[in-house]
Enzyme design. Structure first.
Site, PDB file in Angstrom:
ATOM      1  CE  LYS A  53      -7.338  -7.574  -3.937  1.00 38.43           C
ATOM      2  NZ  LYS A  53      -8.036  -6.280  -3.754  1.00 38.43           N
TER       3      LYS A  53
ATOM      4  NE  ARG B  77     -15.186  -2.563  -2.230  1.00 36.45           N
ATOM      5  CZ  ARG B  77     -14.177  -3.136  -2.876  1.00 36.45           C
ATOM      6  NH1 ARG B  77     -14.409  -4.144  -3.704  1.00 36.45           N
ATOM      7  NH2 ARG B  77     -12.944  -2.729  -2.699  1.00 36.45           N
TER       8      ARG B  77
ATOM      9  CE1 TYR C 107     -21.362 -34.555 -20.711  1.00 40.71           C
ATOM     10  CE2 TYR C 107     -19.459 -33.155 -20.280  1.00 40.71           C
ATOM     11  CZ  TYR C 107     -20.131 -34.362 -20.122  1.00 40.71           C
ATOM     12  OH  TYR C 107     -19.563 -35.361 -19.383  1.00 40.71           O
TER      13      TYR C 107
ATOM     14  CG  MET D 201     -14.586 -31.603 -14.031  1.00 40.87           C
ATOM     15  SD  MET D 201     -15.079 -32.976 -12.980  1.00 40.87           S
ATOM     16  CE  MET D 201     -16.765 -32.542 -12.590  1.00 40.87           C
TER      17      MET D 201
HETATM   18  C1  LIG Z   1      -7.314  -5.358  -4.525  1.00 40.01           C
HETATM   19  C2  LIG Z   1      -6.997  -3.994  -4.062  1.00 40.01           C
HETATM   20  C3  LIG Z   1      -6.059  -3.225  -4.764  1.00 40.01           C
HETATM   21  C4  LIG Z   1      -5.410  -3.681  -6.050  1.00 40.01           C
HETATM   22  O1  LIG Z   1      -6.312  -3.543  -7.114  1.00 40.01           O
HETATM   23  P1  LIG Z   1      -5.872  -3.854  -8.629  1.00 40.01           P
HETATM   24  O2  LIG Z   1      -7.031  -3.439  -9.439  1.00 40.01           O
HETATM   25  O3  LIG Z   1      -5.637  -5.335  -8.689  1.00 40.01           O
HETATM   26  O4  LIG Z   1      -4.646  -3.095  -8.874  1.00 40.01           O
HETATM   27  C5  LIG Z   1      -5.739  -1.986  -4.244  1.00 40.01           C
HETATM   28  N1  LIG Z   1      -6.331  -1.526  -3.111  1.00 40.01           N
HETATM   29  C6  LIG Z   1      -7.251  -2.234  -2.432  1.00 40.01           C
HETATM   30  C7  LIG Z   1      -7.872  -1.669  -1.220  1.00 40.01           C
HETATM   31  C8  LIG Z   1      -7.615  -3.493  -2.886  1.00 40.01           C
HETATM   32  O5  LIG Z   1      -8.526  -4.191  -2.219  1.00 40.01           O
END
Ligand SMILES: *Cc1c(COP(=O)(O)O)cnc(C)c1O
Length: 364
Positions: A35, A130, A256, A304
Site C-alpha cells: 500500500k 477501526r 530559519y 525546504m
Molecule cells: C498496513 C497493514 C499491514 C502491514 O503492517 P506493517 O506494520 O507495515 O507490517 C498489515 N495488515 C493490514 C490490514 C494493514 O493495513
C-alpha cells in the site's frame, strides 16, 4: 546538472528481508504489503525485490491495476475492500480478493453480477476499533457471505493494534480465536511486528502473514529492537551532496529562526535535501546523518531545500561530499531510517511514505 539528491531502492535488501520474514513465519504464505506505493518505494521499483511473495496486499484499486500490469497473476488483496459497488467490477475483472469489513460491502456483493465468485477476507474488529465486525456479529456476517453465490472462499482476518508494544496481542488474539472457533477458512492476523515476534507459533502465524514495514527494512518495534537486531536491511537510501561548506565563528547561528548557535568555531556543510524532498521538518538539531559515511548530526531547522550538518567529525568533507539522510552510505555504513524518524518524533513508515515526487529514484 540535476540537483544532487537521489533515492535508491535496494532490490537485494527487499529480497533479503522477505527471506527473513519467511523464516520468521515458517510455512505461512506471505502477503507483501505494498500500500501507499510500496511504502514510498514505488510499486514498480519494489516489485522485482518482492515478487517472491505469495501475494500483494494494498488498498488502492489503481495500485492493484499497476501490480497486474507488471504481469503478476497471483493473489492481490484489497485490505480495506471496495469503496463503492462498482469497484466490485474491477475485482471480478482483475481477480482481486477483497476484505469485507462492514454490512454495506456485503449488500453490494449481494447485488453484484459476476461469473466468477470472489474470494473474500472477512475482517474482525478484535479491539483496534477501526474496521471490522465486532466478535459477536462476526458469525452472522460469515453466514451471510456463505449464502451468497457471489462468494467463493471466505478467509478470516483481524489486525493488531499493539503487536509492537508492551500490551502485545494477547487480548485481541484471544477474542479472535474465541469468535472464529470452528469456522472454516484460512486465517491471517500478523503484521510485521506480530510476524517477527510470534511467527514461530503455528496458530498465530496462521495461513497468511501480512508484513509491510519489515519488508522495507524498518523495525516494527523500534527502539525496543532496531532493524539490525531483526536482521533487516534498509530498502531505501536517501542521499544528497553537500553544496556548500563553511567555517562558522563562535556565536553565529544557522537557518530559519536561528535555533542553533555555535558555541565555538565549527565547520558546517549544507546538504541539498529539505522538507520538500520528504525529509521531516520536525527533525531537531542533533538528528543523525552520515557524511562520507561518518556519523554526525544536523544543525538548526530543516529548510525546504536544505539542511545544515556538523562537519567537525568529518574534517575531510568538502562540497560534493555525500550526505546520507537515511539508508546505506557509499562505503557501506548504515543509518537506520528508524533513528532519523525517532529523532523527529515519528516512525520510519512516515518518512518512507513521504519521499517526495521530485526526488529522482533509481534501483541499486
Ligand atoms: C498496513 C497493514 C499491514 C502491514 O503492517 P506493517 O506494520 O507495515 O507490517 C498489515 N495488515 C493490514 C490490514 C494493514 O493495513
Amino acid at each position: 546538472m540535476p540537483r544532487p539528491i537521489q533515492a535508491t531502492i535496494h532490490t537485494a535488501a527487499l529480497r533479503h528481508n522477505l527471506g527473513r520474514l519467511r523464516a520468521a513465519a515458517p510455512g505461512a504464505r506471505l502477503w507483501a504489503v505494498v500500500k501507499a506505493n510500496a511504502y514510498g518505494h514505488g510499486i514498480e521499483r519494489a516489485f522485482e525485490g518482492l515478487r517472491g511473495a505469495d501475494g500483494f496486499a494494498l488498498l488502492d484499486l489503481h495500485e492493484a491495476e499497476r501490480v497486474r500490469a507488471l504481469g503478476w497473476r497471483g493473489p492481490i488483496l484489497l485490505l480495506e475492500g471496495v469503496f463503492e459497488p462498482r469497484d466490485l467490477e474491477l475485482c471480478s475483472r482483475l481477480g482481486l480478493w477483497h476484505t469485507v469489513h462492514c454490512d454495506e460491502q456485503i449488500d453490494w456483493l449481494a447485488m453484484h453480477k459476476t461469473q466468477a465468485p470472489h474470494r473474500v477476507f472477512l475482517k474482525m474488529n478484535s479491539g483496534m476499533n477501526r474496521l471490522g465486525f465486532a466478535p459477536r456479529r462476526y458469525r452472522a456476517a460469515y453466514t451471510r457471505l456463505q449464502a451468497l453465490p457471489q462468494v467463493d472462499e471466505i478467509s478470516l482476518m483481524t489486525h493488531f493494534s499493539d503487536a509492537d508494544g508492551d500490551q502485545g496481542i494477547g487480548a485481541q488474539w484471544a477474542a479472535f480465536q474465541r469468535a472464529t472457533e470452528g469456522l472454516a477458512g484460512e486465517r491471517s492476523v500478523c503484521n510485521s511486528a506480530a510476524t517477527l515476534r510470534h511467527g514461530q507459533q503455528a496458530e498465530v502465524r496462521g495461513d497468511w502473514v501480512r508484513p509491510g514495514i519489515a519488508a522495507y527494512g524498518g523495525s516494527p518495534d523500534h527502539p525496543l529492537h532496531d532493524a539490525a537486531q531483526w536482521d533487516l536491511r534498509p530498502a531505501m537510501t536517501l542521499a544528497a551532496k553537500l553544496i556548500a561548506v563553511s567555517a562558522l565563528p563562535a556565536g553565529a547561528s544557522i537557518g530559519y529562526g536561528s535555533t542553533f548557535t555555535a558555541e565555538r568555531p565549527m565547520r558546517v556543510g549544507v546538504a541539498a535535501c529539505g522538507y520538500a524532498d520528504g525529509y521531516p521538518r520536525h527533525a531537531p538539531t542533533g538528528t543523525p546523518v552520515l557524511v562520507d559515511g561518518v556519523r554526525t548530526r544536523t544543525l538548526g531547522r530543516v529548510s525546504m531545500d536544505m539542511i545544515a550538518v556538523d562537519l567537525d567529525p568529518v574534517p575531510q568533507a568538502r562540497p560534493g561530499s555525500e550526505a546520507t539522510l537515511w539508508g546505506v552510505a557509499g562505503g557501506g555504513a548504515v543509518l537506520p531510517i528508524d533513528e532519523v524518524a525517532h529523532a523527529a518524533g515519528t516512525v520510519g513508515y512516515e518518512l518512507m511514505c513521504a519521499l517526495a515526487p521530485r526526488v529522482p529514484v533509481r534501483a541499486g
